[in-house]
Design an enzyme around this catalytic site. Structure first.
Site, PDB file in Angstrom:
ATOM      1  N   ILE A  95       0.875  -1.182   0.000  1.00  0.00           N
ATOM      2  CA  ILE A  95       0.000   0.000   0.000  1.00  0.00           C
ATOM      3  C   ILE A  95       0.902   1.219   0.000  1.00  0.00           C
ATOM      4  O   ILE A  95       1.453   1.593   1.038  1.00  0.00           O
ATOM      5  CB  ILE A  95      -0.952   0.033   1.215  1.00  0.00           C
ATOM      6  CG1 ILE A  95      -1.845  -1.207   1.252  1.00  0.00           C
ATOM      7  CG2 ILE A  95      -1.817   1.300   1.157  1.00  0.00           C
ATOM      8  CD1 ILE A  95      -2.801  -1.250   2.442  1.00  0.00           C
ATOM      9  N   THR A  98       0.361   5.005   2.627  1.00  0.00           N
ATOM     10  CA  THR A  98      -0.341   4.439   3.783  1.00  0.00           C
ATOM     11  C   THR A  98      -1.106   5.502   4.571  1.00  0.00           C
ATOM     12  O   THR A  98      -2.240   5.271   5.006  1.00  0.00           O
ATOM     13  CB  THR A  98       0.654   3.711   4.709  1.00  0.00           C
ATOM     14  OG1 THR A  98       1.224   2.598   4.002  1.00  0.00           O
ATOM     15  CG2 THR A  98      -0.040   3.197   5.956  1.00  0.00           C
TER      16      THR A  98
END
Length: 245
Positions: A95, A98
């Site tokens: 990801i 974040t």
């Protein structure tokens, strides 16, 4: 050794499926709105990780390792376990962005790059909230959801929209001063505008499709840029260092 075209295509297909599955998991989290309760600090109060970063990374690496067991893997949440070598190596940020993800902003993505000889040869970036899947293979062009994309071609800073990111990894005095000096130089030039997005991957994608003309950051890691770099290059953009910082 270089990978042949058929192997690269198979690599791309697997990476796209992995990125889609990872993005679906991110969307489930958005729907539950529980990322705020799953936050941990890494190197500092601004360098964050959630349980979803680890879940997404596990999902992606499981698929890639099953399909290509001889390839190396360098990934953000397991960064200390394997070094980048000349052999084919997946470079993964589960990801990217974040902090944006925690705050439910759309500017976060899954990044999957493939490096051979320590150079990017393939990149996948999936931005789940926008449902945009970006792909590139060296020499084959860059695409969004199957359609060719191209960088703006802007060569005049006075006409450029520039993006940057206040890194979460390091905010020490050297990095901070370097970044502020670059801001001053750009503002005095002047550029048309400066933005701060919060995801290196998304910022590079915006450059690749002409939404931005340039992006820079001080203090960055291979998993932040591997996928985006090859997508930008295949879209006709360029890249370089910011002075060794």
């Amino acid at each position: 050794p270089a990978l042949d075209a058929a192997t690269l295509r198979r690599c791309l297909d697997e990476a796209v499926v992995a990125a889609q599955e990872a993005g679906d998991l991110m969307l489930e989290c958005f729907a539950r709105n529980d990322a705020q309760g799953a936050v941990e600090e890494k190197s500092s109060a601004t360098d964050l990780v959630t349980k979803y970063d680890r879940q997404v990374e596990d999902l992606v690496l499981k698929r890639l390792r099953a399909a290509f067991p001889d390839f190396g893997v360098v990934a953000e949440e397991t960064a200390s376990k394997e070094e980048l070598t000349d052999k084919p190596t997946w470079v993964v940020d589960p990801i990217d962005g974040t902090t944006n993800f925690i705050h439910r902003q759309s500017e976060c993505c899954v990044l999957i790059g493939l490096a051979v000889g320590k150079k990017a040869v393939l990149g996948v970036c999936f931005i789940p909230k926008m449902d945009e899947m970006y792909t590139a293979i060296k020499g084959g062009g860059a695409y969004c959801n199957g359609r060719r994309i191209r960088a703006s071609g802007c060569r005049d800073l006075k006409q450029a929209l520039v993006n940057t990111h206040f890194t979460s990894y390091s905010r020490g005095p050297c990095v901070t001063e370097r970044l502020l000096c670059m801001f001053r130089e750009l503002m005095n030039h002047p550029v048309r505008g400066i933005r701060a997005g919060g995801s290196a991957g998304v910022d590079m994608i915006h450059v690749a499709r002409g939404r931005l003309d340039a992006y820079f950051e001080v203090g960055i890691y291979p998993w932040d840029v591997c996928a985006g770099a090859i997508i930008v290059e295949e879209a006709g953009g360029g890249r370089g260092a910011t002075g060794g910082v």
